[in-house]
Design a protein around this motif. Structure first.
Motif, mmCIF file in Angstrom:
data_model
loop_
_atom_site.group_PDB
_atom_site.id
_atom_site.type_symbol
_atom_site.label_atom_id
_atom_site.label_comp_id
_atom_site.label_asym_id
_atom_site.label_seq_id
_atom_site.Cartn_x
_atom_site.Cartn_y
_atom_site.Cartn_z
ATOM 1 N N PHE A 62 39.624 46.138 89.370
ATOM 2 C CA PHE A 62 39.077 47.421 89.792
ATOM 3 C C PHE A 62 37.623 47.533 89.373
ATOM 4 N N GLN A 63 36.814 48.182 90.242
ATOM 5 C CA GLN A 63 35.429 48.465 89.918
ATOM 6 C C GLN A 63 35.312 49.971 89.677
ATOM 7 N N THR A 64 34.617 50.345 88.606
ATOM 8 C CA THR A 64 34.440 51.763 88.297
ATOM 9 C C THR A 64 33.075 52.228 88.780
ATOM 10 N N LYS A 65 32.873 53.530 88.748
ATOM 11 C CA LYS A 65 31.587 54.103 89.160
ATOM 12 C C LYS A 65 30.444 53.583 88.303
ATOM 13 N N ARG A 66 30.725 53.235 87.060
ATOM 14 C CA ARG A 66 29.694 52.729 86.147
ATOM 15 C C ARG A 66 29.513 51.223 86.225
ATOM 16 N N GLY A 67 30.219 50.569 87.160
ATOM 17 C CA GLY A 67 30.056 49.136 87.345
ATOM 18 C C GLY A 67 30.922 48.275 86.443
ATOM 19 N N LYS A 68 31.849 48.874 85.741
ATOM 20 C CA LYS A 68 32.761 48.124 84.877
ATOM 21 C C LYS A 68 33.866 47.498 85.715
ATOM 22 N N ARG A 69 34.445 46.406 85.211
ATOM 23 C CA ARG A 69 35.570 45.735 85.857
ATOM 24 C C ARG A 69 36.794 45.892 84.976
ATOM 25 N N ILE A 70 37.925 46.247 85.582
ATOM 26 C CA ILE A 70 39.183 46.364 84.859
ATOM 27 C C ILE A 70 40.181 45.424 85.526
ATOM 28 N N CYS A 71 40.668 44.462 84.769
ATOM 29 C CA CYS A 71 41.663 43.514 85.268
ATOM 30 C C CYS A 71 43.041 44.064 84.937
ATOM 31 N N SER A 72 43.841 44.325 85.963
ATOM 32 C CA SER A 72 45.145 44.956 85.764
ATOM 33 C C SER A 72 46.266 44.151 86.400
ATOM 34 N N ASP A 73 47.469 44.464 85.934
ATOM 35 C CA ASP A 73 48.679 43.891 86.520
ATOM 36 C C ASP A 73 48.866 44.514 87.902
ATOM 37 N N PRO A 74 48.926 43.729 88.974
ATOM 38 C CA PRO A 74 49.041 44.302 90.319
ATOM 39 C C PRO A 74 50.353 45.051 90.559
ATOM 40 N N ASP A 75 51.348 44.873 89.702
ATOM 41 C CA ASP A 75 52.629 45.544 89.874
ATOM 42 C C ASP A 75 52.788 46.790 89.007
ATOM 43 N N SER A 76 51.794 47.120 88.191
ATOM 44 C CA SER A 76 51.909 48.297 87.331
ATOM 45 C C SER A 76 51.790 49.573 88.165
ATOM 46 N N ASP A 77 52.419 50.633 87.699
ATOM 47 C CA ASP A 77 52.387 51.917 88.416
ATOM 48 C C ASP A 77 50.959 52.425 88.572
ATOM 49 N N TRP A 78 50.157 52.329 87.499
ATOM 50 C CA TRP A 78 48.786 52.825 87.557
ATOM 51 C C TRP A 78 47.973 52.055 88.589
ATOM 52 N N ALA A 79 48.125 50.729 88.613
ATOM 53 C CA ALA A 79 47.363 49.909 89.567
ATOM 54 C C ALA A 79 47.756 50.243 91.006
ATOM 55 N N LEU A 80 49.046 50.445 91.249
ATOM 56 C CA LEU A 80 49.497 50.793 92.604
ATOM 57 C C LEU A 80 48.939 52.150 93.038
ATOM 58 N N LYS A 81 48.896 53.120 92.115
ATOM 59 C CA LYS A 81 48.306 54.432 92.435
ATOM 60 C C LYS A 81 46.821 54.292 92.730
ATOM 61 N N ALA A 82 46.120 53.499 91.924
ATOM 62 C CA ALA A 82 44.679 53.312 92.118
ATOM 63 C C ALA A 82 44.390 52.618 93.450
ATOM 64 N N ILE A 83 45.203 51.632 93.806
ATOM 65 C CA ILE A 83 45.028 50.928 95.082
ATOM 66 C C ILE A 83 45.222 51.903 96.242
ATOM 67 N N ARG A 84 46.293 52.713 96.183
ATOM 68 C CA ARG A 84 46.535 53.700 97.257
ATOM 69 C C ARG A 84 45.380 54.689 97.361
ATOM 70 N N LYS A 85 44.840 55.119 96.235
ATOM 71 C CA LYS A 85 43.725 56.081 96.226
ATOM 72 C C LYS A 85 42.489 55.474 96.894
ATOM 73 N N VAL A 86 42.150 54.244 96.528
ATOM 74 C CA VAL A 86 40.966 53.589 97.101
ATOM 75 C C VAL A 86 41.165 53.336 98.592
ATOM 76 N N ASP A 87 42.350 52.859 98.980
ATOM 77 C CA ASP A 87 42.626 52.611 100.396
ATOM 78 C C ASP A 87 42.547 53.886 101.217
ATOM 79 N N LYS A 88 43.067 54.991 100.676
ATOM 80 C CA LYS A 88 43.021 56.270 101.384
ATOM 81 C C LYS A 88 41.579 56.737 101.554
ATOM 82 N N GLU A 89 40.767 56.604 100.514
ATOM 83 C CA GLU A 89 39.359 56.997 100.607
ATOM 84 C C GLU A 89 38.607 56.147 101.629
ATOM 85 N N LYS A 90 38.899 54.852 101.668
ATOM 86 C CA LYS A 90 38.249 53.980 102.654
ATOM 87 C C LYS A 90 38.658 54.359 104.074
ATOM 88 N N GLU A 91 39.936 54.713 104.252
ATOM 89 C CA GLU A 91 40.417 55.119 105.568
ATOM 90 C C GLU A 91 39.742 56.410 106.016
#
Length: 123
Positions: A62-91
């Protein structure tokens, strides 16, 4: 013209290194472990998927607004929520760019041409 073995070796080595770098890419971009960091979802602006192969682990980066990188487990609940949020914003941004979402529409609604009552059948 005679080429010295040292120059020929140096030329071959340089060519080999540039081809390896072009095909494999820099390894500095890989995640080597997954973080349990869960920042607020409104701070996430994008993500990329890292697959196992060139990099040692599978992760979502994940990339943050401040340019930081966060390496996460792709199956974690938080990562899945973040992916859905970013995809929805892009759509939403893509639809806005195409003119699909606006505050008010300039399209005039069509008038119905159907009859209010059906004609009676002849007997």
């Amino acid at each position: 013209m005679r080429v010295s073995p040292v120059i020929a070796s140096l030329l071959c080595f340089t060519t080999w290194m540039s081809m390896v770098h072009a095909s494999i890419g820099p390894m500095a971009g890989c995640c080597y472990w997954r973080s349990n960091t869960e920042v607020s979802l409104d701070r996430i602006v994008g993500y990329t998927n890292q697959s196992k192969g060139l990099c040692p682990i599978t992760a979502v980066v994940f990339q943050t607004k401040r340019g930081k990188r966060i390496c996460s487990d792709p199956d974690s609940d938080w990562a899945l929520k973040a992916i859905r949020k970013v995809d929805k914003e892009k759509e939403i941004k893509a639809l806005q760019k195409m003119g699909g979402i606006k505050g008010s529409s300039s399209i005039t609604p069509a008038v119905s041409t159907t009859a209010t009552h059906a004609p009676e059948k002849e007997r």
